[in-house]
Design an enzyme around this catalytic site. Structure first.
Site, PDB file in Angstrom:
ATOM      1  CG  ASP A  37      -1.786  -1.233   1.337  1.00 41.38           C
ATOM      2  OD1 ASP A  37      -2.400  -1.632   0.336  1.00 41.38           O
ATOM      3  OD2 ASP A  37      -1.812  -1.822   2.431  1.00 41.38           O
ATOM      4  CG  HIS A  91      -2.412  -2.053  -8.850  1.00 37.97           C
ATOM      5  ND1 HIS A  91      -2.343  -3.421  -8.736  1.00 37.97           N
ATOM      6  CD2 HIS A  91      -2.609  -1.808 -10.160  1.00 37.97           C
ATOM      7  CE1 HIS A  91      -2.503  -3.975  -9.929  1.00 37.97           C
ATOM      8  NE2 HIS A  91      -2.673  -3.016 -10.802  1.00 37.97           N
ATOM      9  CD  GLN A 146       1.112  -9.093  -2.246  1.00 34.25           C
ATOM     10  OE1 GLN A 146       1.999  -9.501  -2.977  1.00 34.25           O
ATOM     11  NE2 GLN A 146      -0.152  -9.377  -2.494  1.00 34.25           N
ATOM     12  CB  THR A 195      -9.703  -6.002   3.111  1.00 29.69           C
ATOM     13  OG1 THR A 195      -8.833  -4.946   3.572  1.00 29.69           O
ATOM     14  CG2 THR A 195      -8.858  -7.179   2.649  1.00 29.69           C
ATOM     15  N   PRO A 234      -9.425  -0.604   7.727  1.00 24.84           N
ATOM     16  CG  PRO A 234      -9.979  -0.045   9.929  1.00 24.84           C
ATOM     17  CD  PRO A 234     -10.456  -0.842   8.759  1.00 24.84           C
ATOM     18  CB  SER A 261       3.975  11.266  -4.884  1.00 21.69           C
ATOM     19  OG  SER A 261       2.604  11.445  -5.130  1.00 21.69           O
TER      20      SER A 261
END
Length: 428
Positions: free
Chosen positions: A13, A41, A223, A300, A303, A412
């Site tokens: 992530d 993604h 991953q 999923t 959080p 970014s």
């Protein structure tokens, strides 16, 4: 000739999809080499947001060849659903190539993934229940079914019948649940095979021919290094090798043909699922970062756990993946936090540890050693040059590069393509 691998340096992530999508514009081929539909993604293309799980980020460019490599495990139902999703927006997928050596996820893999996780009780490992682990187990046990088998009706039927005898016994006798009927799976998956058939080829030939022709090839990891089955926080890991070395196994391209490895890291750290997380923030600051950064899982919806940047983790990633350049994402999420922290080392029984421990019991007893840096209040989402960043923001990312030992390649400051700032050339 230039080949670039994009890997996550944390627990996934990290924003690899965004970086891969950006770099894909200058590549002729984009390939995935491990994992399955257990990781998502998110890609912003022409101002629109798309969520993919199996198909490489370059699929939205009609002139790019996209490859699903032999190291992946493929759920045909999920793949066909993703193809239909892409088609629904008017995009073609004729540029997609699927390895005939990739392994197939079948319904019994998915069911076993769920019941095995439930049986662990308090010792759950946080599986996404997509059948990834059981499919890789069958691959290692040499009873897996590959895409080439799926396209051969008789061979598929023979192997499926053999496997169902074992899997149904496991489900019924050990887990006290129902098994599967051979004909039901056979009919459904033979139909799916015909949809997939036009895309299937020997992708190692496609990739090596492209590299030998001087094309730019981009390998997209899923991953992150800390979820690697060998180098991650085992057993709280995935069942494949996201590290850059996984490219050679999962794509059929030799190690001498890899030229650059870009490690992607958030300006902080996140994690989904169980396992040690030393810099985790269970306070208002953690909640703030989660909400501002919208830290919820693509697959999923769970959080994500949030914490400070951990240079021990990223140094480990640099070492085991041979990372040559760092891409820092979501720097803008930290705007407005008065004081920032970076973990520089761990402390165990008074001893400073600068490398990442393999022993999770020891790791859980470690304390993070922090360095504090002043934050910034300015909105940096419009910044397009490193030197235009506020002094404190620039100092923050410079300190990250010093502590990790990785030169800065990209940073970014938002989700859009134009908010990706290249500091150092990637393809050479």
């Amino acid at each position: 000739m230039s080949t670039v691998v994009v890997v996550g340096t944390q627990w996934g992530d990290e924003g690899k999809g965004k970086i891969t999508d950006y770099l894909a514009e200058s590549a002729e081929v984009v390939a995935r080499y491990q994992g399955g539909n257990n990781a998502g993604h998110t890609i912003i293309f022409d101002g629109n947001k798309y969520k993919l799980h199996l198909i490489p980020s370059g699929i939205f460019y009609s002139d790019k060849t996209c490859v699903i490599g032999n190291g992946m495990v493929i759920d045909p139902k999920a793949l066909v659903k993703e193809l239909e999703y892409i088609h629904s927006f008017g995009f073609s997928t004729s540029n997609l190539k699927i390895s005939d050596r990739a392994h197939v996820i079948l319904p019994y893999h998915i069911k076993l993934d769920g019941v095995e996780e439930d049986s662990r009780g308090a010792n759950k490992i946080g599986t996404t229940r997509k059948g990834i682990g059981p499919a890789y187990m069958d691959k290692a046990a040499r009873i897996g079914i590959r895409i080439a088998d799926l396209l051969d009706r008789d061979e598929f039927a023979r192997k499926l019948e053999r496997n169902l005898a074992e899997k149904n016994m496991l489900l019924e006798k050990l887990y006290n649940t129902t098994g599967f009927e051979l004909k039901e799976i056979l009919d459904e998956y033979l139909a799916l095979a015909e949809i997939i058939r036009p895309y299937v080829t020997d992708t190692s030939v496609v990739l090596n021919d492209s590299i030998d022709s001087g094309n730019r090839v981009l390998f997209e990891g899923a991953q992150g290094v800390l979820l690697d089955i060998d180098q991650g926080t085992y057993p709280y890991v995935t069942s494949s090798n996201p590290i850059a070395g996984g490219v050679t196994i999962g794509s059929g391209v030799g190690p001498t043909k890899i030229h650059q490895v870009i490690g992607v890291a958030k300006a902080y750290t996140t994690r989904v699922g169980d396992g040690p997380f030393l810099t985790e923030l269970n306070d208002a600051t953690g909640d703030h970062i989660r909400e501002v950064g919208f830290e919820y899982g693509t697959t999923t919806g769970r959080p994500r756990r949030v914490g400070w940047f951990d240079s021990v983790v990223v140094r480990h990633a640099r070492r085991v993946s041979g990372i040559t350049g760092l891409a820092i994402t979501k720097l803008d999420t930290l705007s407005g936090i008065e004081t920032l922290r970076i973990c520089t080392a761990y402390k165990y029984n008074g001893e400073i540890i600068e490398s990442f421990p393999a022993n999770l019991n020891l790791l859980a007893k470690c304390e993070p050693v922090y360095e504090e840096l002043p934050g910034w209040t300015e909105d940096i989402t419009g910044i397009r040059n490193l030197n235009d960043l506020p002094e404190n923001a620039r100092h923050y990312i410079e300190r990250i590069t010093q502590l990790t030992g990785i030169p800065m390649s990209i940073f970014s400051v938002g989700p859009d393509r134009e908010q990706t700032v290249v500091v150092r050339g990637i393809y050479g």
